[in-house]
Design a protein around this motif. Structure first.
Motif, PDB file in Angstrom:
ATOM      1  N   ALA A  58       0.837  -1.207   0.000  1.00 18.84           N
ATOM      2  CA  ALA A  58       0.000   0.000   0.000  1.00 18.84           C
ATOM      3  C   ALA A  58       0.874   1.260   0.000  1.00 18.84           C
ATOM      4  O   ALA A  58       0.605   2.224  -0.730  1.00 18.84           O
ATOM      5  CB  ALA A  58      -0.942  -0.011   1.203  1.00 18.84           C
ATOM      6  N   SER A  61       2.222   1.893  -3.375  1.00 18.25           N
ATOM      7  CA  SER A  61       1.222   2.491  -4.270  1.00 18.25           C
ATOM      8  C   SER A  61       1.273   4.004  -4.173  1.00 18.25           C
ATOM      9  O   SER A  61       1.168   4.697  -5.186  1.00 18.25           O
ATOM     10  CB  SER A  61      -0.186   1.982  -3.934  1.00 18.25           C
ATOM     11  OG  SER A  61      -0.441   0.747  -4.548  1.00 18.25           O
ATOM     12  N   LEU A  64       4.305   5.229  -6.066  1.00 15.55           N
ATOM     13  CA  LEU A  64       4.057   5.169  -7.505  1.00 15.55           C
ATOM     14  C   LEU A  64       3.097   6.271  -7.951  1.00 15.55           C
ATOM     15  O   LEU A  64       3.241   6.833  -9.041  1.00 15.55           O
ATOM     16  CB  LEU A  64       3.509   3.794  -7.896  1.00 15.55           C
ATOM     17  CG  LEU A  64       4.448   2.609  -7.665  1.00 15.55           C
ATOM     18  CD1 LEU A  64       3.719   1.297  -7.942  1.00 15.55           C
ATOM     19  CD2 LEU A  64       5.714   2.718  -8.480  1.00 15.55           C
ATOM     20  N   TRP A  65       2.110   6.581  -7.128  1.00 15.21           N
ATOM     21  CA  TRP A  65       1.182   7.677  -7.434  1.00 15.21           C
ATOM     22  C   TRP A  65       1.966   8.977  -7.611  1.00 15.21           C
ATOM     23  O   TRP A  65       1.701   9.766  -8.523  1.00 15.21           O
ATOM     24  CB  TRP A  65       0.148   7.816  -6.319  1.00 15.21           C
ATOM     25  CG  TRP A  65      -0.922   8.828  -6.597  1.00 15.21           C
ATOM     26  CD1 TRP A  65      -0.851  10.175  -6.381  1.00 15.21           C
ATOM     27  CD2 TRP A  65      -2.208   8.586  -7.145  1.00 15.21           C
ATOM     28  NE1 TRP A  65      -2.025  10.778  -6.749  1.00 15.21           N
ATOM     29  CE2 TRP A  65      -2.881   9.821  -7.221  1.00 15.21           C
ATOM     30  CE3 TRP A  65      -2.880   7.429  -7.558  1.00 15.21           C
ATOM     31  CZ2 TRP A  65      -4.175   9.947  -7.702  1.00 15.21           C
ATOM     32  CZ3 TRP A  65      -4.167   7.559  -8.032  1.00 15.21           C
ATOM     33  CH2 TRP A  65      -4.802   8.807  -8.108  1.00 15.21           C
ATOM     34  N   TYR A  80      -1.483   6.324 -13.162  1.00 18.06           N
ATOM     35  CA  TYR A  80      -2.353   6.313 -11.981  1.00 18.06           C
ATOM     36  C   TYR A  80      -2.986   4.938 -11.775  1.00 18.06           C
ATOM     37  O   TYR A  80      -3.079   4.447 -10.649  1.00 18.06           O
ATOM     38  CB  TYR A  80      -3.435   7.387 -12.092  1.00 18.06           C
ATOM     39  CG  TYR A  80      -2.903   8.794 -11.941  1.00 18.06           C
ATOM     40  CD1 TYR A  80      -2.201   9.179 -10.804  1.00 18.06           C
ATOM     41  CD2 TYR A  80      -3.109   9.748 -12.937  1.00 18.06           C
ATOM     42  CE1 TYR A  80      -1.706  10.457 -10.665  1.00 18.06           C
ATOM     43  CE2 TYR A  80      -2.623  11.038 -12.805  1.00 18.06           C
ATOM     44  CZ  TYR A  80      -1.916  11.387 -11.673  1.00 18.06           C
ATOM     45  OH  TYR A  80      -1.428  12.658 -11.535  1.00 18.06           O
ATOM     46  N   SER A  83      -0.417   2.631 -10.439  1.00 14.27           N
ATOM     47  CA  SER A  83       0.015   2.963  -9.079  1.00 14.27           C
ATOM     48  C   SER A  83      -0.897   2.384  -8.006  1.00 14.27           C
ATOM     49  O   SER A  83      -0.434   2.137  -6.895  1.00 14.27           O
ATOM     50  CB  SER A  83       0.139   4.483  -8.908  1.00 14.27           C
ATOM     51  OG  SER A  83      -1.124   5.100  -8.830  1.00 14.27           O
ATOM     52  N   VAL A  84      -2.158   2.160  -8.310  1.00 12.28           N
ATOM     53  CA  VAL A  84      -3.059   1.637  -7.281  1.00 12.28           C
ATOM     54  C   VAL A  84      -3.085   0.108  -7.233  1.00 12.28           C
ATOM     55  O   VAL A  84      -3.610  -0.471  -6.282  1.00 12.28           O
ATOM     56  CB  VAL A  84      -4.495   2.193  -7.423  1.00 12.28           C
ATOM     57  CG1 VAL A  84      -4.500   3.706  -7.288  1.00 12.28           C
ATOM     58  CG2 VAL A  84      -5.143   1.751  -8.718  1.00 12.28           C
ATOM     59  N   ILE A  85      -2.510  -0.532  -8.228  1.00  9.98           N
ATOM     60  CA  ILE A  85      -2.553  -1.995  -8.283  1.00  9.98           C
ATOM     61  C   ILE A  85      -1.917  -2.664  -7.064  1.00  9.98           C
ATOM     62  O   ILE A  85      -2.516  -3.579  -6.499  1.00  9.98           O
ATOM     63  CB  ILE A  85      -1.951  -2.510  -9.613  1.00  9.98           C
ATOM     64  CG1 ILE A  85      -2.898  -2.151 -10.766  1.00  9.98           C
ATOM     65  CG2 ILE A  85      -1.700  -4.012  -9.559  1.00  9.98           C
ATOM     66  CD1 ILE A  85      -2.333  -2.445 -12.147  1.00  9.98           C
ATOM     67  N   PRO A  86      -0.724  -2.253  -6.597  1.00  8.64           N
ATOM     68  CA  PRO A  86      -0.149  -2.958  -5.442  1.00  8.64           C
ATOM     69  C   PRO A  86      -1.045  -2.917  -4.192  1.00  8.64           C
ATOM     70  O   PRO A  86      -1.200  -3.945  -3.510  1.00  8.64           O
ATOM     71  CB  PRO A  86       1.180  -2.225  -5.201  1.00  8.64           C
ATOM     72  CG  PRO A  86       1.547  -1.676  -6.545  1.00  8.64           C
ATOM     73  CD  PRO A  86       0.231  -1.279  -7.163  1.00  8.64           C
ATOM     74  N   ALA A  87      -1.641  -1.783  -3.905  1.00 14.12           N
ATOM     75  CA  ALA A  87      -2.520  -1.695  -2.727  1.00 14.12           C
ATOM     76  C   ALA A  87      -3.755  -2.562  -2.897  1.00 14.12           C
ATOM     77  O   ALA A  87      -4.159  -3.286  -1.973  1.00 14.12           O
ATOM     78  CB  ALA A  87      -2.914  -0.248  -2.467  1.00 14.12           C
ATOM     79  N   TRP A  89      -4.037  -5.150  -4.832  1.00 11.64           N
ATOM     80  CA  TRP A  89      -3.581  -6.536  -4.814  1.00 11.64           C
ATOM     81  C   TRP A  89      -3.486  -7.041  -3.372  1.00 11.64           C
ATOM     82  O   TRP A  89      -3.991  -8.120  -3.051  1.00 11.64           O
ATOM     83  CB  TRP A  89      -2.223  -6.645  -5.513  1.00 11.64           C
ATOM     84  CG  TRP A  89      -1.713  -8.043  -5.571  1.00 11.64           C
ATOM     85  CD1 TRP A  89      -0.825  -8.625  -4.710  1.00 11.64           C
ATOM     86  CD2 TRP A  89      -2.071  -9.045  -6.516  1.00 11.64           C
ATOM     87  NE1 TRP A  89      -0.594  -9.928  -5.071  1.00 11.64           N
ATOM     88  CE2 TRP A  89      -1.346 -10.210  -6.174  1.00 11.64           C
ATOM     89  CE3 TRP A  89      -2.918  -9.075  -7.621  1.00 11.64           C
ATOM     90  CZ2 TRP A  89      -1.461 -11.391  -6.906  1.00 11.64           C
ATOM     91  CZ3 TRP A  89      -3.022 -10.254  -8.350  1.00 11.64           C
ATOM     92  CH2 TRP A  89      -2.299 -11.381  -7.990  1.00 11.64           C
ATOM     93  N   LEU A 112       5.204  -5.488  -8.479  1.00 16.95           N
ATOM     94  CA  LEU A 112       5.608  -4.134  -8.104  1.00 16.95           C
ATOM     95  C   LEU A 112       6.955  -3.783  -8.720  1.00 16.95           C
ATOM     96  O   LEU A 112       7.139  -2.670  -9.217  1.00 16.95           O
ATOM     97  CB  LEU A 112       5.667  -3.999  -6.577  1.00 16.95           C
ATOM     98  CG  LEU A 112       6.276  -2.720  -6.023  1.00 16.95           C
ATOM     99  CD1 LEU A 112       5.469  -1.503  -6.443  1.00 16.95           C
ATOM    100  CD2 LEU A 112       6.379  -2.816  -4.499  1.00 16.95           C
TER     101      LEU A 112
END
Length: 150
Positions: A58, A61, A64-65, A80, A83-87, A89, A112
């Motif tokens: 998280a 993420s 990355l954002w 964008y 960037s939210v994919i890891p959180a 996931w 990641l």
């Protein structure tokens, strides 16, 4: 090769402590028992790695954002989303018990690293970014593997 900032290296290495401690307590039942008695079961064995691993995905993420804000147009939109994919996931894949959660986190950290590389390749991550992320990810994956396969 761009010089890796000392503070980034020190903080990155410090961030490995919960993963390393988790792996060590998986391999040492006596240390795991001591940890459970002294500070609680959440801080021993795979549980510390799983809980902390989800938090770190998280956190990453958010990092990355920040990189995505440097992109423009369609590339920014894709940044964008990535960037939210890891959180997401971590949120959706870590609830099924320690083995499946550990495998999911391993996949999450490997993914990641791919996203890290993409942002680095786009030139929005620092030039030294992959010098930091590759070894940190290798240690995280090794520790999680101990929790999953030991």
């Amino acid at each position: 090769m761009i010089a890796l900032p000392r503070s980034a290296l020190i903080l990155g290495l410090a961030g490995l402590v919960p993963f390393l401690w988790g792996a060590i307590t998986v391999l040492s039942p006596d240390l795991a028992l001591w940890t459970i008695r002294a500070i609680g079961p959440r801080f021993a064995g795979p549980y510390v790695m799983l809980f902390y691993g989800a938090i770190i995905l998280a956190f990453m993420s958010g990092v990355l954002w920040g990189f995505a804000t440097k992109l423009e147009g369609a590339q920014a939109g894709a940044g964008y989303v990535l960037s939210v994919i890891p959180a997401l996931w971590a949120f959706f894949t870590t609830g099924g018990g320690p083995v499946s959660a550990g495998v999911s986190l391993m996949a999450g950290f490997a993914g990641l690293l791919g996203i890290d590389w993409l942002f680095w390749r786009y030139g929005v991550a620092p030039g030294w970014w992959m010098q930091l992320r590759v070894p940190l990810t290798a240690v995280v994956l090794a520790c999680l593997a101990v929790g999953v396969f030991a």
